[in-house]
Design an enzyme around this catalytic site. Structure first.
Site, PDB file in Angstrom:
ATOM      1  N   SER A  21      22.905 -30.456  35.897  1.00 26.49           N
ATOM      2  CA  SER A  21      24.097 -29.711  35.466  1.00 26.49           C
ATOM      3  C   SER A  21      23.955 -29.065  34.078  1.00 26.49           C
ATOM      4  O   SER A  21      24.839 -29.209  33.222  1.00 26.49           O
ATOM      5  CB  SER A  21      25.333 -30.619  35.516  1.00 26.49           C
ATOM      6  OG  SER A  21      25.538 -31.119  36.821  1.00 26.49           O
ATOM      7  N   ASP A  28      29.487 -38.888  34.231  1.00 34.25           N
ATOM      8  CA  ASP A  28      30.177 -38.238  35.351  1.00 34.25           C
ATOM      9  C   ASP A  28      30.983 -39.252  36.169  1.00 34.25           C
ATOM     10  O   ASP A  28      30.612 -40.418  36.257  1.00 34.25           O
ATOM     11  CB  ASP A  28      29.131 -37.548  36.243  1.00 34.25           C
ATOM     12  CG  ASP A  28      29.760 -36.484  37.133  1.00 34.25           C
ATOM     13  OD1 ASP A  28      30.902 -36.051  36.839  1.00 34.25           O
ATOM     14  OD2 ASP A  28      29.123 -36.091  38.127  1.00 34.25           O
ATOM     15  N   ASN A  52      32.472 -26.300  32.104  1.00 37.49           N
ATOM     16  CA  ASN A  52      33.718 -27.065  32.263  1.00 37.49           C
ATOM     17  C   ASN A  52      34.975 -26.276  31.865  1.00 37.49           C
ATOM     18  O   ASN A  52      36.095 -26.686  32.180  1.00 37.49           O
ATOM     19  CB  ASN A  52      33.658 -28.386  31.473  1.00 37.49           C
ATOM     20  CG  ASN A  52      32.749 -29.439  32.099  1.00 37.49           C
ATOM     21  OD1 ASN A  52      32.163 -30.256  31.397  1.00 37.49           O
ATOM     22  ND2 ASN A  52      32.622 -29.442  33.427  1.00 37.49           N
ATOM     23  N   TRP A  53      34.798 -25.115  31.201  1.00 37.38           N
ATOM     24  CA  TRP A  53      35.972 -24.264  30.902  1.00 37.38           C
ATOM     25  C   TRP A  53      36.619 -23.787  32.196  1.00 37.38           C
ATOM     26  O   TRP A  53      37.781 -23.367  32.196  1.00 37.38           O
ATOM     27  CB  TRP A  53      35.574 -23.038  30.076  1.00 37.38           C
ATOM     28  CG  TRP A  53      35.057 -23.345  28.703  1.00 37.38           C
ATOM     29  CD1 TRP A  53      33.756 -23.268  28.303  1.00 37.38           C
ATOM     30  CD2 TRP A  53      35.803 -23.785  27.554  1.00 37.38           C
ATOM     31  NE1 TRP A  53      33.641 -23.638  26.973  1.00 37.38           N
ATOM     32  CE2 TRP A  53      34.885 -23.948  26.490  1.00 37.38           C
ATOM     33  CE3 TRP A  53      37.157 -24.054  27.317  1.00 37.38           C
ATOM     34  CZ2 TRP A  53      35.272 -24.375  25.217  1.00 37.38           C
ATOM     35  CZ3 TRP A  53      37.540 -24.472  26.041  1.00 37.38           C
ATOM     36  CH2 TRP A  53      36.609 -24.625  25.025  1.00 37.38           C
TER      37      TRP A  53
HETATM   38  C1  IPE Z   1      28.494 -32.571  33.938  1.00 37.32           C
HETATM   39  O1  IPE Z   1      29.429 -33.040  34.838  1.00 37.32           O
HETATM   40  C2  IPE Z   1      29.147 -32.254  32.631  1.00 37.32           C
HETATM   41  C3  IPE Z   1      29.619 -33.415  31.849  1.00 37.32           C
HETATM   42  C4  IPE Z   1      29.457 -34.667  32.169  1.00 37.32           C
HETATM   43  C5  IPE Z   1      30.286 -33.076  30.623  1.00 37.32           C
HETATM   44  P1  IPE Z   1      30.158 -32.058  35.847  1.00 37.32           P
HETATM   45  O2  IPE Z   1      31.079 -32.914  36.653  1.00 37.32           O
HETATM   46  O3  IPE Z   1      30.768 -30.928  35.112  1.00 37.32           O
HETATM   47  O4  IPE Z   1      28.942 -31.518  36.708  1.00 37.32           O
HETATM   48  P2  IPE Z   1      28.910 -30.931  38.191  1.00 37.32           P
HETATM   49  O5  IPE Z   1      30.022 -29.935  38.286  1.00 37.32           O
HETATM   50  O6  IPE Z   1      29.113 -32.075  39.118  1.00 37.32           O
HETATM   51  O7  IPE Z   1      27.546 -30.348  38.311  1.00 37.32           O
HETATM   52  C1  IPE Z   2      32.941 -36.246  33.716  1.00 36.78           C
HETATM   53  O1  IPE Z   2      33.774 -36.664  34.745  1.00 36.78           O
HETATM   54  C2  IPE Z   2      33.702 -35.822  32.484  1.00 36.78           C
HETATM   55  C3  IPE Z   2      33.612 -34.378  32.173  1.00 36.78           C
HETATM   56  C4  IPE Z   2      32.944 -33.491  32.833  1.00 36.78           C
HETATM   57  C5  IPE Z   2      34.362 -33.953  31.008  1.00 36.78           C
HETATM   58  P1  IPE Z   2      34.348 -35.614  35.769  1.00 36.78           P
HETATM   59  O2  IPE Z   2      35.643 -35.085  35.235  1.00 36.78           O
HETATM   60  O3  IPE Z   2      33.339 -34.596  36.108  1.00 36.78           O
HETATM   61  O4  IPE Z   2      34.646 -36.542  37.011  1.00 36.78           O
HETATM   62  P2  IPE Z   2      34.418 -36.178  38.540  1.00 36.78           P
HETATM   63  O5  IPE Z   2      33.002 -35.731  38.679  1.00 36.78           O
HETATM   64  O6  IPE Z   2      35.400 -35.106  38.866  1.00 36.78           O
HETATM   65  O7  IPE Z   2      34.697 -37.458  39.263  1.00 36.78           O
HETATM   66 MG    MG Z   3      31.916 -34.434  37.551  1.00 41.69          MG
END
Ligand code: IPE
Ligand code: IPE
Ligand code: MG
Length: 250
Positions: free
Chosen positions: A205, A29, A77-78
């Protein structure tokens, strides 16, 4: 990306090979925040995140960790902007194509876990190719959670088991933890003993909800693109200092 072979390959002397986690899982993350801090588009953070993952896989292999699972894309994430989702799908496909030969050469056995049928067809093709080409490798298991959701995984397992009961292939009494595990995406893969989450968020998550039952949790404020060998070393040291009781007393 080239392999950084100049880095030390041996396990650091303050780590005990007997007390290494067998399976490390990472919630990668903070890519977006990393980019934002630099005034760059989020996708630049994702691209840098791939380099971090590759270095971590290399490090796990060098230091004798048997399995690494990386959370690459959640079922939630979609809900991100379409251009970011499209970029990620394209990135996964491109990285897989580019890195496959090296993974074969390095003895990496790659698995994908998640609801893979909902992914773009061209990505599904690369995934199948990579899994087939590396299935007999034994150096390290590398599991990529893509369109993965712990709840969806559990529901899917329930459906498959219920269908077997309905068709008299198994009895209700046959359903136990071991049977249930064999119906998860992660069938045949040991549970993670260490879960690392970067960027400071104290939540799971929807990641590996079943498998995480007794994992040790390690959260660092470091953003994923900055998570390096020293950070991983720190996480392993922390893990080794924990006393795992599994519900028992000393
Ligand atoms: C968790 O990160 C999913 C991945 C690392 C693929 P997110 O950024 O999507 O999680 P939330 O929204 O902070 O819970
Ligand atoms: C994790 O980084 C990667 C995925 C979820 C694909 P993020 O894209 O969630 O990065 P932040 O949390 O917005 O900084
Ligand atoms: Mg994130």
């Amino acid at each position: 990306m080239t392999l950084n072979s100049s880095l030390p390959k041996q396990l650091p002397s303050d780590l005990d090979v007997q007390r290494l986690p067998k399976h490390v899982a990472v919630i990668m993350d903070g890519n977006g925040r990393w980019a934002k801090q630099r005034g760059l588009p989020r996708i630049v953070g994702h691209r840098r995140g791939v380099d971090t993952l590759k270095s971590l896989l290399r490090c796990c292999k060098d230091w004798g960790v048997q399995a690494l699972t990386a959370y690459a894309f959640s079922t939630e994430n979609w809900g991100r902007p379409l251009d970011e989702v499209e970029f990620l799908m394209m990135l996964f496909e491109r990285v897989l194509r580019r890195e496959l030969q090296e993974m074969i050469d390095e003895g990496v056995q790659i698995h994908f876990v998640g609801d893979l049928e909902a992914l773009p067809l061209t990505l599904q093709t690369e995934i199948q190719r990579a899994m087939t080409a590396t299935k007999d490798n034994h150096t390290i298991k590398f599991i990529v959670a893509t369109n993965y959701g712990g709840r969806r995984e559990i529901i899917q397992a329930c459906r498959n088991i219920a269908s077997k009961v309905q068709h008299n292939q198994i009895n209700l009494d046959d359903i136990d933890e071991s049977l249930f595990e064999r119906h998860l995406y992660t069938a045949g893969i040991i549970d993670p003993d260490l879960l690392i989450r970067t960027s400071g968020e104290m939540r799971v998550s929807n990641f590996l909800l079943w498998q995480m039952a007794y994992a040790e949790l390690y959260v660092t404020k470091t953003l994923w693109p900055d998570f390096d060998r020293d950070e991983f070393h720190q996480a392993l040291k922390d893990f080794q200092d924990r006393h795992r009781r599994f519900g028992k007393v000393n």
